[in-house]
Design a protein around this motif. Sequence first.
Motif, short mmCIF file in Angstrom:
data_model
loop_
_atom_site.label_atom_id
_atom_site.label_comp_id
_atom_site.label_asym_id
_atom_site.label_seq_id
_atom_site.Cartn_x
_atom_site.Cartn_y
_atom_site.Cartn_z
N ARG A 46 -17.29 -33.12 143.41
CA ARG A 46 -17.86 -34.21 144.21
C ARG A 46 -18.77 -35.08 143.37
O ARG A 46 -19.28 -34.64 142.33
N ASN A 47 -18.96 -36.30 143.83
CA ASN A 47 -20.01 -37.14 143.28
C ASN A 47 -21.34 -36.48 143.62
O ASN A 47 -21.63 -36.21 144.79
N VAL A 54 -14.23 -35.86 145.16
CA VAL A 54 -13.46 -36.41 144.04
C VAL A 54 -12.10 -35.74 143.98
O VAL A 54 -11.07 -36.40 143.84
N GLY A 55 -12.07 -34.42 144.12
CA GLY A 55 -10.79 -33.73 144.08
C GLY A 55 -10.94 -32.24 144.16
O GLY A 55 -12.06 -31.69 144.17
N THR A 56 -9.81 -31.57 144.24
CA THR A 56 -9.76 -30.12 144.40
C THR A 56 -8.92 -29.52 143.28
O THR A 56 -7.82 -30.01 143.00
N PHE A 57 -9.42 -28.47 142.65
CA PHE A 57 -8.68 -27.77 141.60
C PHE A 57 -7.85 -26.67 142.26
O PHE A 57 -8.40 -25.71 142.80
N GLN A 58 -6.53 -26.79 142.17
CA GLN A 58 -5.65 -25.86 142.86
C GLN A 58 -4.87 -25.00 141.87
O GLN A 58 -4.31 -25.52 140.91
N GLY A 59 -4.86 -23.69 142.12
CA GLY A 59 -4.14 -22.79 141.23
C GLY A 59 -4.56 -21.34 141.35
O GLY A 59 -3.78 -20.43 141.05
N HIS A 60 -5.79 -21.10 141.79
CA HIS A 60 -6.23 -19.71 141.97
C HIS A 60 -5.56 -19.09 143.19
O HIS A 60 -5.23 -19.78 144.16
N LYS A 61 -5.42 -17.79 143.15
CA LYS A 61 -4.80 -17.05 144.25
C LYS A 61 -5.77 -16.07 144.90
O LYS A 61 -5.36 -15.19 145.66
N GLY A 62 -7.02 -16.22 144.61
CA GLY A 62 -8.05 -15.36 145.21
C GLY A 62 -9.35 -16.13 145.31
O GLY A 62 -9.46 -17.27 144.84
N TRP A 88 -10.18 -26.26 133.40
CA TRP A 88 -9.55 -27.42 134.03
C TRP A 88 -9.96 -28.71 133.35
O TRP A 88 -11.06 -28.83 132.82
N ASP A 89 -9.06 -29.69 133.40
CA ASP A 89 -9.40 -31.06 133.04
C ASP A 89 -10.06 -31.68 134.26
O ASP A 89 -9.44 -31.82 135.32
N ALA A 90 -11.34 -32.05 134.14
CA ALA A 90 -12.08 -32.56 135.30
C ALA A 90 -11.72 -33.99 135.65
O ALA A 90 -12.13 -34.48 136.71
N LEU A 91 -10.97 -34.66 134.81
CA LEU A 91 -10.54 -36.04 135.11
C LEU A 91 -9.21 -36.06 135.84
O LEU A 91 -9.00 -36.87 136.74
N THR A 92 -8.31 -35.16 135.46
CA THR A 92 -6.97 -35.17 136.06
C THR A 92 -6.75 -34.00 137.03
O THR A 92 -5.82 -34.05 137.84
N GLY A 93 -7.54 -32.96 136.91
CA GLY A 93 -7.34 -31.77 137.72
C GLY A 93 -6.34 -30.80 137.14
O GLY A 93 -6.07 -29.75 137.74
N ASP A 94 -5.77 -31.10 135.99
CA ASP A 94 -4.77 -30.22 135.38
C ASP A 94 -5.41 -28.92 134.91
O ASP A 94 -6.54 -28.90 134.40
N GLY A 330 -11.12 -44.04 140.00
CA GLY A 330 -10.62 -43.71 138.68
C GLY A 330 -10.50 -42.23 138.39
O GLY A 330 -10.11 -41.85 137.30
N LEU A 331 -10.86 -41.36 139.34
CA LEU A 331 -10.75 -39.94 139.13
C LEU A 331 -9.82 -39.35 140.19
O LEU A 331 -10.17 -39.30 141.35
N THR A 332 -8.64 -38.97 139.77
CA THR A 332 -7.67 -38.39 140.70
C THR A 332 -7.40 -36.96 140.29
O THR A 332 -6.95 -36.70 139.17
N ILE A 333 -7.65 -36.03 141.21
CA ILE A 333 -7.49 -34.63 140.85
C ILE A 333 -6.30 -33.99 141.55
O ILE A 333 -5.54 -33.26 140.96
N THR A 334 -6.10 -34.26 142.82
CA THR A 334 -4.92 -33.73 143.50
C THR A 334 -4.31 -34.84 144.33
O THR A 334 -4.97 -35.81 144.68
#
Length: 351
Positions: A46-47, A54-62, A88-94, A330-334
Amino acid sequence: MDKKKGAAPLVCHGHSRPVVDLFYSPITPDGFFLISASKDSNPMLRNGETGDWVGTFQGHKGAVWSSCLDKPALRAASASADFSAKLWDALTGDELHSFEHKHIVRACAFSEDTHLLLTGGFEKILRIYDLNRPDAPPREIHNSPGSVRTLAWLHSDQTILSSCSDMGGVRLWDVRSGEIVRTLETKSAVTSAEVSQDGHYISTVDGSTVKFWDANHFGLVKSYNMPCNMESASLEPRFGNKFVAGGEDMWVHVFDFHTGAEIACNKGHHGPVHCIRFSPGGESYASGSEDGTIRIWQTLNHDDEETTLANDPGGNVKDPAEDVTEKVEGLTITDEKKPGEEGVEKDVSSV
């Protein structure tokens, strides 16, 4: 005891389960950012000033127990119950890398120079990963006396601070030797340990006690008994004249650093407060709760707080009616999802 309220907060929705960790980035050319860890497995960025998603980092399973940002807020890290820590890349969410562990990872921390990532958890091992060589085996520091609960770097990355889930005390490790050189004694397990922005103090919470230690000589500077069991505390970074604490009573308390006197009490959460942190400039502080929300409270000066206490004899804080919907450009995460879909929340709105 009649509790008094402070100013109404910004309420940040999006997590579907309890918020268990909050971390502010330093101030960057693009402002400052807030990352949250939650049992819903989706860290959110978040700002830091407005709370805008701003976005959500997706990939964890717990459940994600800890999350942090590096100094320029370009990379994020998270520690999870799925036996992994992720970069994680905080700009792209990768997802840049996944560091596999053999048990639950409870804590993670970037080194000050941003080249290293420190992790710890149920294995009772501290691992240091070289982010310039993420595929290389980490350096392992054994002999933690218990399951690792919190981690922090200090002394320009020469010392590691750790606490355990199942015993009291905060241990200071010499990074070069990998040995414990000092233990800050506490009666109960330490649930929060923060190094102040100026590097002068270590703030700890154990049970119903908040303590402040000299970060260089390790003497106990202040120790205050709280009105209930607390889980987290944070020292105001600019003037160092107050601190905030939250815990089982669901309230966010503001105390005078020098006297320990309570100078404000913020109501609004509907569950225990698990984490609380001041923004890097001290103008606000954020709290995360069992209720799944993050609330950002504006810092008042002592006179304003005393006026608030005098003019408002108790009562619950109502959430602001305004709906804050701006996004950081300018910041897209998901990818954006339709309202109601899990894992993404775009608004900071009232309950």
